[in-house]
Design a protein around this motif. Sequence first.
Motif: not given
Length: 299
Positions: A249-274
């Motif tokens: 349960i902890n592994t699933f919950t941690t992965n879900l938390r990371d998926d929600i909080s983690a940055v989509d690097y390509p999308e964030a990089y594009i937004r920064m350049n824009e």
Amino acid sequence: MRISSHQFHLNSIKNIQHNTAEFNKASVQLSTNDRISKPSDDPLGAVMLLKLESEIESLSQYQSNMDAVNYALGQQEVQLTGIVNQSYSLQELITTAADGSMGTEQLKALGQEMRVIFQGMLDLMNAQDGEGRYLFSGSETNNKPFIQDAAGDYIYNGDERIREVAVSPDSNVLTNIIGSDLDPNADFLNAMKDYLDLIDNPPAAGVGNESRTMINNLSDYLGHITGEITVIGGTMASMDSLATSNQDINTFTTNLRDDISAVDYPEAYIRMNESMAAYESSMQVYANVTQLSLFSYIK
């Protein structure tokens, strides 16, 4: 529609500030890999993260509880296993004493050996942990579990409270074995005390009948001890299963938390350049326009 110079300045500054904020936001996200630094970044995601963090903390606490219970029950199991081992030695001596051919001096010698073993068993029943707390006194951990009263009889000096801790949202487990379950009413201790007194001054006919009765008392006592060892084993086995489930349960919950909080690097990089491009464009337009005046249009 006419736009006043004042309105133009306000709109330009607002655009510049917005683009600066967006650039900074994307830059921070890229450097921290944290998509949600404040609730306004994603209100729904922020609420979900709080719930997930709370669940992860609870799972961590359950694991800490299980570690503590395993340690406590492990200590108690060691003491009870020691009692079982000493009981077998005592049983062998009592069986020897039941032989009608034993003389008075031989019986007394056996009695001395039995008394040493009996004291060792009593010490294990009154065992303490590393902090001086008695293991088998229930919640009265400052009280020695088995003592002798004014008449010299053994009594249980603890209480009947079995302590429990939570190891999952729906499960509690015991953390202690109480002394009254090891030797109800101190029957074995008192029977052994009386038997040892007898064998110190054995009758001429020997102690055959009394020895056989004592063997039965010892057998009943061993049944209680081994029964509590079984309880400990079952509790520890159930915690092993729960620990595996909690870890999944902890592994699933941690992965879900990371998926929600983690940055989509390509999308964030594009937004920064824009944001940077929009910022630079706004600054260029603002700079060019502010340099204009009525004289700029006079040929």
